[in-house]
Design a protein around this motif. Structure first.
Motif, PDB file in Angstrom:
ATOM      1  N   ILE A  44      14.094 -27.149 158.390  1.00 39.43           N
ATOM      2  CA  ILE A  44      15.222 -26.288 158.046  1.00 39.43           C
ATOM      3  C   ILE A  44      15.663 -25.550 159.297  1.00 39.43           C
ATOM      4  CG2 ILE A  44      14.585 -26.011 155.617  1.00 39.43           C
ATOM      5  CD1 ILE A  44      13.364 -23.308 156.322  1.00 39.43           C
ATOM      6  N   VAL A  45      16.916 -25.087 159.286  1.00 43.51           N
ATOM      7  CA  VAL A  45      17.453 -24.373 160.445  1.00 43.51           C
ATOM      8  C   VAL A  45      18.024 -23.014 160.050  1.00 43.51           C
ATOM      9  CG1 VAL A  45      17.908 -26.474 161.758  1.00 43.51           C
ATOM     10  CG2 VAL A  45      19.682 -25.565 160.242  1.00 43.51           C
ATOM     11  N   MET A  46      17.954 -22.693 158.748  1.00 38.76           N
ATOM     12  CA  MET A  46      18.337 -21.386 158.232  1.00 38.76           C
ATOM     13  C   MET A  46      17.311 -20.973 157.196  1.00 38.76           C
ATOM     14  SD  MET A  46      22.478 -21.880 157.802  1.00 38.76           S
ATOM     15  CE  MET A  46      22.741 -20.129 157.470  1.00 38.76           C
ATOM     16  N   GLU A  47      17.156 -19.680 157.007  1.00 43.59           N
ATOM     17  CA  GLU A  47      16.190 -19.198 156.022  1.00 43.59           C
ATOM     18  C   GLU A  47      16.504 -19.758 154.634  1.00 43.59           C
ATOM     19  OE1 GLU A  47      13.542 -17.599 156.527  1.00 43.59           O
ATOM     20  OE2 GLU A  47      13.763 -16.661 158.497  1.00 43.59           O
ATOM     21  N   GLU A  48      15.461 -20.214 153.940  1.00 44.40           N
ATOM     22  CA  GLU A  48      15.588 -20.709 152.574  1.00 44.40           C
ATOM     23  C   GLU A  48      14.467 -20.107 151.724  1.00 44.40           C
ATOM     24  OE1 GLU A  48      15.838 -24.921 152.145  1.00 44.40           O
ATOM     25  OE2 GLU A  48      17.182 -25.185 153.873  1.00 44.40           O
ATOM     26  N   PRO A  49      14.708 -19.916 150.432  1.00 42.81           N
ATOM     27  CA  PRO A  49      13.668 -19.350 149.565  1.00 42.81           C
ATOM     28  C   PRO A  49      12.387 -20.187 149.600  1.00 42.81           C
ATOM     29  CG  PRO A  49      15.782 -19.394 148.435  1.00 42.81           C
ATOM     30  CD  PRO A  49      15.963 -20.172 149.704  1.00 42.81           C
ATOM     31  N   ARG A  50      11.268 -19.514 149.758  1.00 44.33           N
ATOM     32  CA  ARG A  50       9.935 -20.125 149.715  1.00 44.33           C
ATOM     33  C   ARG A  50       9.702 -21.151 150.831  1.00 44.33           C
ATOM     34  NH1 ARG A  50      11.786 -19.588 144.719  1.00 44.33           N
ATOM     35  NH2 ARG A  50      12.544 -21.718 144.626  1.00 44.33           N
ATOM     36  N   LYS A  51      10.541 -21.103 151.861  1.00 44.78           N
ATOM     37  CA  LYS A  51      10.330 -21.974 153.013  1.00 44.78           C
ATOM     38  C   LYS A  51      10.406 -21.137 154.285  1.00 44.78           C
ATOM     39  CE  LYS A  51      12.126 -26.273 151.036  1.00 44.78           C
ATOM     40  NZ  LYS A  51      13.117 -27.383 151.189  1.00 44.78           N
ATOM     41  N   VAL A  52       9.639 -21.545 155.281  1.00 40.48           N
ATOM     42  CA  VAL A  52       9.599 -20.820 156.543  1.00 40.48           C
ATOM     43  C   VAL A  52      10.186 -21.695 157.638  1.00 40.48           C
ATOM     44  CG1 VAL A  52       8.098 -19.704 158.232  1.00 40.48           C
ATOM     45  CG2 VAL A  52       7.529 -19.590 155.799  1.00 40.48           C
ATOM     46  N   LEU A  53      11.025 -21.096 158.454  1.00 38.48           N
ATOM     47  CA  LEU A  53      11.622 -21.818 159.573  1.00 38.48           C
ATOM     48  C   LEU A  53      10.546 -22.310 160.539  1.00 38.48           C
ATOM     49  CD1 LEU A  53      14.541 -19.364 160.369  1.00 38.48           C
ATOM     50  CD2 LEU A  53      14.838 -21.747 159.697  1.00 38.48           C
ATOM     51  N   PRO A  54      10.806 -23.395 161.256  1.00 40.37           N
ATOM     52  CA  PRO A  54       9.885 -23.779 162.334  1.00 40.37           C
ATOM     53  C   PRO A  54       9.704 -22.592 163.276  1.00 40.37           C
ATOM     54  CG  PRO A  54      11.530 -25.493 161.981  1.00 40.37           C
ATOM     55  CD  PRO A  54      11.954 -24.317 161.154  1.00 40.37           C
ATOM     56  N   SER A  55       8.476 -22.296 163.626  1.00 40.13           N
ATOM     57  CA  SER A  55       8.195 -21.102 164.420  1.00 40.13           C
ATOM     58  C   SER A  55       7.982 -21.428 165.894  1.00 40.13           C
ATOM     59  CB  SER A  55       6.942 -20.416 163.881  1.00 40.13           C
ATOM     60  OG  SER A  55       5.798 -21.205 164.149  1.00 40.13           O
ATOM     61  N   GLU A  56       8.023 -20.368 166.692  1.00 40.84           N
ATOM     62  CA  GLU A  56       7.713 -20.534 168.115  1.00 40.84           C
ATOM     63  C   GLU A  56       6.289 -21.052 168.282  1.00 40.84           C
ATOM     64  OE1 GLU A  56       7.307 -17.307 171.489  1.00 40.84           O
ATOM     65  OE2 GLU A  56       9.435 -17.749 171.103  1.00 40.84           O
TER      66      GLU A  56
ATOM     67  N   VAL B  13      23.784 -31.138 153.579  1.00 42.94           N
ATOM     68  CA  VAL B  13      22.491 -30.456 153.436  1.00 42.94           C
ATOM     69  C   VAL B  13      22.523 -29.071 154.088  1.00 42.94           C
ATOM     70  CG1 VAL B  13      21.180 -32.589 153.232  1.00 42.94           C
ATOM     71  CG2 VAL B  13      21.533 -31.577 155.507  1.00 42.94           C
ATOM     72  N   GLY B  14      23.720 -28.563 154.321  1.00 45.03           N
ATOM     73  CA  GLY B  14      23.861 -27.200 154.807  1.00 45.03           C
ATOM     74  C   GLY B  14      23.648 -26.999 156.293  1.00 45.03           C
TER      75      GLY B  14
END
Length: 200
Positions: free
Chosen positions: A61-73, A180-181
């Protein structure tokens, strides 16, 4: 030309999705796999019994989504650590995969090529387009890598140009990405002009 032929990596590089893993049976020495959290590892031993495997779990994902975490540093730092490890061992052929072989795996491959090749950002995405023509690397991953590698936005800009090139060459990919946004990954003033990956 390949990453090996261009001198971007000292070994062969391939990219694929889970459904294509069998196509590389017995042909790779190392695997870097990225899948969603909670997804079991593919049975690498079935096709690649001798491969050294590194696995990551984060969402594409590339934007915040419910119950999902963006790829982190931290995720991207882990990929760079794999790159450091690969540089210190004998590697014949690295296979990078995610679920579809389009976003996370292509971002990871670009990051590994960029790791020791400052100033060659545009070339890296040209090679990526040769390996995986419909690649649409994850923007968040590339942004983290740009900062960690101290590229001052060069890697992000090269990705932007790559996204434009793919959208022009493959309208169906542009349609899919928008559905897919992720349409915002193209600039607001995008037009269907010349393909930056092709000579004029």
């Amino acid at each position: 030309m390949s990453a090996l032929e261009r001198g971007l990596l000292p070994f062969r590089l391939s990219i694929c999705g889970v459904a294509e893993l069998h196509q590389f049976a017995g042909r790779v020495s190392h695997i870097l796999g990225i899948l969603d959290p909670g997804t079991p590892d593919p049975v690498y031993s079935l096709f690649h019994p001798k491969a050294v495997c590194s696995s990551f779990r984060f969402y594409d994902i590339v934007m915040e989504e419910p119950r999902k975490v963006l790829p982190s540093e931290k995720d991207v730092a882990g990929i760079l650590e794999v790159g450091d490890s690969l540089a210190q061992t004998s590697v014949e052929h690295l296979l990078v995969h995610c679920y579809a072989g389009v976003s996370r795996s292509t971002a990871a491959a670009a990051i590994l090529m960029a790791q020791r090749n400052p100033g060659r950002e545009a070339e890296i995405f040209n090679v990526l387009a040769d390996i995986r023509p419909k690649a649409w690397p994850n923007t968040v991953m590339i942004s983290h890598a740009d900062r960690l590698l101290g590229r001052g936005g060069a890697l992000v800009e090269a990705l932007r140009q790559h996204h434009i090139a793919v959208a022009r060459r493959f309208p169906e990919v542009r349609t899919l990405i928008s559905s897919v946004g992720r349409g915002h990954e193209l600039p607001a003033d995008f037009d269907e002009g010349p393909n930056p990956h092709e000579p004029v």
